[in-house]
Design an enzyme around this catalytic site. Structure first.
Site, PDB file in Angstrom:
ATOM      1  N   ASP A  16      -2.220  48.629  26.475  1.00  0.00           N
ATOM      2  CA  ASP A  16      -3.669  48.837  26.378  1.00  0.00           C
ATOM      3  C   ASP A  16      -4.318  47.684  25.605  1.00  0.00           C
ATOM      4  O   ASP A  16      -5.447  47.280  25.895  1.00  0.00           O
ATOM      5  CB  ASP A  16      -3.944  50.164  25.654  1.00  0.00           C
ATOM      6  CG  ASP A  16      -5.314  50.735  25.954  1.00  0.00           C
ATOM      7  OD1 ASP A  16      -6.235  49.949  26.218  1.00  0.00           O
ATOM      8  OD2 ASP A  16      -5.479  51.965  25.911  1.00  0.00           O
ATOM      9  N   CYS A  26     -10.209  48.927  27.828  1.00  0.00           N
ATOM     10  CA  CYS A  26     -10.040  48.936  29.283  1.00  0.00           C
ATOM     11  C   CYS A  26     -11.084  48.035  29.921  1.00  0.00           C
ATOM     12  O   CYS A  26     -12.287  48.238  29.732  1.00  0.00           O
ATOM     13  CB  CYS A  26     -10.177  50.359  29.831  1.00  0.00           C
ATOM     14  SG  CYS A  26     -10.027  50.414  31.620  1.00  0.00           S
ATOM     15  N   HIS A  69      -9.982  55.449  21.516  1.00  0.00           N
ATOM     16  CA  HIS A  69     -10.477  54.092  21.262  1.00  0.00           C
ATOM     17  C   HIS A  69     -11.448  54.187  20.078  1.00  0.00           C
ATOM     18  O   HIS A  69     -12.080  55.219  19.865  1.00  0.00           O
ATOM     19  CB  HIS A  69     -11.108  53.521  22.530  1.00  0.00           C
ATOM     20  CG  HIS A  69     -10.059  53.113  23.526  1.00  0.00           C
ATOM     21  ND1 HIS A  69      -9.593  51.827  23.622  1.00  0.00           N
ATOM     22  CD2 HIS A  69      -9.337  53.834  24.417  1.00  0.00           C
ATOM     23  CE1 HIS A  69      -8.653  51.765  24.549  1.00  0.00           C
ATOM     24  NE2 HIS A  69      -8.473  52.973  25.049  1.00  0.00           N
ATOM     25  N   ASN A 120      -7.882  50.603  20.768  1.00  0.00           N
ATOM     26  CA  ASN A 120      -7.458  51.913  20.260  1.00  0.00           C
ATOM     27  C   ASN A 120      -7.549  51.930  18.744  1.00  0.00           C
ATOM     28  O   ASN A 120      -7.605  50.875  18.119  1.00  0.00           O
ATOM     29  CB  ASN A 120      -5.983  52.165  20.622  1.00  0.00           C
ATOM     30  CG  ASN A 120      -5.815  52.501  22.062  1.00  0.00           C
ATOM     31  OD1 ASN A 120      -5.662  51.617  22.876  1.00  0.00           O
ATOM     32  ND2 ASN A 120      -5.855  53.766  22.385  1.00  0.00           N
ATOM     33  N   HIS A 159      -5.692  59.934  22.682  1.00  0.00           N
ATOM     34  CA  HIS A 159      -5.723  58.472  22.894  1.00  0.00           C
ATOM     35  C   HIS A 159      -7.149  58.032  22.590  1.00  0.00           C
ATOM     36  O   HIS A 159      -8.018  58.044  23.460  1.00  0.00           O
ATOM     37  CB  HIS A 159      -5.325  58.210  24.346  1.00  0.00           C
ATOM     38  CG  HIS A 159      -5.349  56.789  24.777  1.00  0.00           C
ATOM     39  ND1 HIS A 159      -4.220  55.998  24.810  1.00  0.00           N
ATOM     40  CD2 HIS A 159      -6.353  55.993  25.215  1.00  0.00           C
ATOM     41  CE1 HIS A 159      -4.534  54.793  25.250  1.00  0.00           C
ATOM     42  NE2 HIS A 159      -5.831  54.766  25.503  1.00  0.00           N
TER      43      HIS A 159
HETATM   44  P1  HMG Z   1      -6.744  48.739  45.610  1.00  0.00           P
HETATM   45  O1  HMG Z   1      -7.313  47.362  45.698  1.00  0.00           O
HETATM   46  O2  HMG Z   1      -7.675  49.863  45.819  1.00  0.00           O
HETATM   47  O3  HMG Z   1      -5.579  49.044  46.628  1.00  0.00           O
HETATM   48  O4  HMG Z   1      -6.014  48.885  44.226  1.00  0.00           O
HETATM   49  P2  HMG Z   1      -4.590  48.221  47.476  1.00  0.00           P
HETATM   50  O5  HMG Z   1      -3.539  49.197  47.866  1.00  0.00           O
HETATM   51  O6  HMG Z   1      -5.369  47.513  48.556  1.00  0.00           O
HETATM   52  O7  HMG Z   1      -3.955  47.127  46.517  1.00  0.00           O
HETATM   53  C1  HMG Z   1      -4.571  45.905  46.187  1.00  0.00           C
HETATM   54  C2  HMG Z   1      -3.502  44.840  46.025  1.00  0.00           C
HETATM   55  O8  HMG Z   1      -2.631  45.206  44.963  1.00  0.00           O
HETATM   56  C3  HMG Z   1      -2.612  44.710  47.254  1.00  0.00           C
HETATM   57  O9  HMG Z   1      -2.156  43.382  47.281  1.00  0.00           O
HETATM   58  C4  HMG Z   1      -1.445  45.606  46.940  1.00  0.00           C
HETATM   59  O10 HMG Z   1      -0.265  45.246  47.602  1.00  0.00           O
HETATM   60  C5  HMG Z   1      -1.300  45.396  45.447  1.00  0.00           C
HETATM   61  P3  HMG Z   1      -2.699  42.358  48.409  1.00  0.00           P
HETATM   62  O11 HMG Z   1      -2.300  42.956  49.709  1.00  0.00           O
HETATM   63  O12 HMG Z   1      -4.194  42.315  48.231  1.00  0.00           O
HETATM   64  O13 HMG Z   1      -1.998  41.092  48.068  1.00  0.00           O
HETATM   65  N1  HMG Z   1      -0.733  46.533  44.720  1.00  0.00           N
HETATM   66  C6  HMG Z   1       0.119  46.389  43.703  1.00  0.00           C
HETATM   67  N2  HMG Z   1       0.687  45.313  43.143  1.00  0.00           N
HETATM   68  C7  HMG Z   1       1.532  45.520  42.128  1.00  0.00           C
HETATM   69  N3  HMG Z   1       1.823  46.753  41.642  1.00  0.00           N
HETATM   70  C8  HMG Z   1       1.272  47.854  42.178  1.00  0.00           C
HETATM   71  C9  HMG Z   1       0.401  47.692  43.266  1.00  0.00           C
HETATM   72  N4  HMG Z   1      -0.315  48.566  44.009  1.00  0.00           N
HETATM   73  C10 HMG Z   1      -1.004  47.830  44.903  1.00  0.00           C
HETATM   74  N5  HMG Z   1       1.583  49.056  41.681  1.00  0.00           N
HETATM   75  C11 HMG Z   1      -4.765  49.947  42.441  1.00  0.00           C
HETATM   76  C12 HMG Z   1      -5.522  50.155  43.741  1.00  0.00           C
HETATM   77  C13 HMG Z   1      -4.505  51.295  41.828  1.00  0.00           C
HETATM   78  C14 HMG Z   1      -3.452  49.230  42.773  1.00  0.00           C
HETATM   79  C15 HMG Z   1      -5.638  49.057  41.504  1.00  0.00           C
HETATM   80  O14 HMG Z   1      -6.891  49.632  41.395  1.00  0.00           O
HETATM   81  C16 HMG Z   1      -5.045  48.905  40.146  1.00  0.00           C
HETATM   82  O15 HMG Z   1      -3.981  48.322  39.969  1.00  0.00           O
HETATM   83  N6  HMG Z   1      -5.739  49.434  39.116  1.00  0.00           N
HETATM   84  C17 HMG Z   1      -5.225  49.412  37.756  1.00  0.00           C
HETATM   85  C18 HMG Z   1      -6.345  49.214  36.800  1.00  0.00           C
HETATM   86  C19 HMG Z   1      -5.800  49.261  35.406  1.00  0.00           C
HETATM   87  O16 HMG Z   1      -4.638  48.964  35.142  1.00  0.00           O
HETATM   88  N7  HMG Z   1      -6.675  49.654  34.444  1.00  0.00           N
HETATM   89  C20 HMG Z   1      -6.306  49.720  33.038  1.00  0.00           C
HETATM   90  C21 HMG Z   1      -5.315  50.787  32.739  1.00  0.00           C
HETATM   91  S1  HMG Z   1      -6.040  52.404  32.602  1.00  0.00           S
HETATM   92  C22 HMG Z   1      -6.656  52.445  30.988  1.00  0.00           C
HETATM   93  O17 HMG Z   1      -6.658  51.456  30.305  1.00  0.00           O
HETATM   94  C23 HMG Z   1      -7.105  53.764  30.440  1.00  0.00           C
HETATM   95  C24 HMG Z   1      -6.064  54.379  29.483  1.00  0.00           C
HETATM   96  O18 HMG Z   1      -5.760  53.500  28.426  1.00  0.00           O
HETATM   97  C25 HMG Z   1      -6.612  55.697  28.912  1.00  0.00           C
HETATM   98  C26 HMG Z   1      -8.007  55.565  28.284  1.00  0.00           C
HETATM   99  O19 HMG Z   1      -8.191  54.706  27.403  1.00  0.00           O
HETATM  100  O20 HMG Z   1      -8.871  56.350  28.678  1.00  0.00           O
HETATM  101  C27 HMG Z   1      -4.756  54.715  30.211  1.00  0.00           C
HETATM  102 MG    MG Z   2      -6.903  53.228  26.643  1.00  0.00          MG
END
Ligand code: HMG
Ligand code: MG
Length: 295
Positions: free
Chosen positions: A17, A241, A210, A250, A208
């Site tokens: 994070d 995020c 922030h 956090n 969790h």
């Molecule tokens: P998308 O663009 O809707 O879907 O992403 P997609 O299926 O078209 O995937 C896009 C590209 O990513 C494609 O590659 C996929 O193959 C690839 P391209 O064909 O364009 O070359 N791909 C991946 N690559 C590696 N690993 C994977 C993967 N999946 C697809 N697992 C997706 C949908 C969910 C993948 C995207 O939106 C994403 O990765 N989002 C993550 C965002 C993120 O990490 N945010 C921060 C974490 S959450 C947070 O911080 C909150 C938390 O702390 C709690 C809080 O504080 O509230 C947890």
């Molecule tokens: Mg977070």
């Protein structure tokens, strides 16, 4: 309201994070040193990285290398954040037996963060279920924007409870309730926990928080009154995020360790070693001020 707990588990999420929201490029080598210092400091659980799309979070694109290069200690849980089946497969290949999935209580935030609705995110977890069961993976589930969303404002606890029920139905063992933009007050936390813990055991929940408005410590104290014993934090309070406008880091690990010390709760964390980890990462991320525990 019941009695206070005697020991607290702190989940260090800085490497995931924290580092996901840092603009500068941090080398794999430095990430590995940082995580090894956290291992040495005595955290029971460390969220090491995420296996998400590198287009969405380029900062953690080296997750596989980081995961294979860190020095793991058998008594510590190393967790990886995964958004979908592909992420879970990659985490398993990188030797994780603990993963965290994530969804939100706000449709707009869900769309911005993972490009799908809340229901669709839960369908993705459904697709992952067979694999995590087959490999006996421990699964933690985050719910973001439990109290406030940067796009939709206040969130109803009933909506959160609806999602909690769905996550438990999938066999998710622990749910971490996220105050993504750090806006919740202690009264709001008490209000939600009263409802949630009327239905479920506090042992299955973490908080969790922030710390955008310096409210996290009071919120954690409020949650302790409800027997919550697991809290997420980030060394030096780094992070946030990138898809939640206004999200800062956090609660600092130092801050929560000091709070636990003051309240007489065991954490198992060595403060000197924690400071070493904090100094190391703070020097790298070049942040002006370190959030220390005494405030
Ligand atoms: P998308 O663009 O809707 O879907 O992403 P997609 O299926 O078209 O995937 C896009 C590209 O990513 C494609 O590659 C996929 O193959 C690839 P391209 O064909 O364009 O070359 N791909 C991946 N690559 C590696 N690993 C994977 C993967 N999946 C697809 N697992 C997706 C949908 C969910 C993948 C995207 O939106 C994403 O990765 N989002 C993550 C965002 C993120 O990490 N945010 C921060 C974490 S959450 C947070 O911080 C909150 C938390 O702390 C709690 C809080 O504080 O509230 C947890
Ligand atoms: Mg977070």
């Amino acid at each position: 309201m019941t009695s206070l707990p005697s020991s607290i588990k702190i989940v260090e999420v800085g490497p995931r994070d924290g580092l996901q929201n840092i603009d500068q490029t941090i080398s794999t080598e430095d990430k590995v040193i940082y995580i090894d210092l956290l291992t040495d400091a005595g955290f029971q659980e460390i969220e090491v990285t995420s296996f998400v799309s590198p287009k969405w979070i380029p900062q953690l694109a080296d997750s596989e290398d980081v995961s294979t290069q860190i020095d793991r200690n058998d008594s510590i849980t190393y967790t990886a954040l995964v958004p979908n089946l592909r992420g879970l497969e990659n985490a398993i290949k990188s030797d994780y037996n603990s993963v965290a999935v994530f969804t939100a209580a706000s449709e707009t935030f869900s769309k911005k963060n993972i490009n799908c609705s809340i229901d669709e995110s839960i369908l993705r977890f459904n697709e992952m279920m067979e694999l995590w069961e087959k490999h006996s993976i421990r699964v933690r589930g985050y719910i973001s924007t439990v109290w406030h969303c940067p796009y939709e404002g206040s969130i109803k606890t009933e909506k959160v409870m609806d999602i909690i029920a769905k996550l438990f139905d999938l066999g998710i063992q622990e749910i971490s309730l996220g105050d993504t933009i750090g806006k919740a007050t202690a009264d709001e936390v008490r209000y939600s926990l009263e409802k949630i813990l009327n239905r479920w055991d506090p042992a299955h929940f973490a908080l969790h928080m922030h710390d955008t408005f310096d409210l996290a410590k009071e919120n954690i104290k409020a949650a302790m009154e409800f027997e919550l014993t697991t809290f997420d934090s980030s060394t030096g309070g780094i992070g946030g995020c990138p898809y939640a406008q206004g999200s800062s880091g956090n609660i600092a690990s130092e801050k929560i360790v000091s709070l636990c010390d003051l309240m007489g709760f065991e954490t198992g964390i060595d403060k000197i070693k924690l400071e070493k980890a904090t100094n190391f990462i703070q020097n790298i991320v070049n942040k002006e001020s370190v959030t220390h525990g005494e405030d």
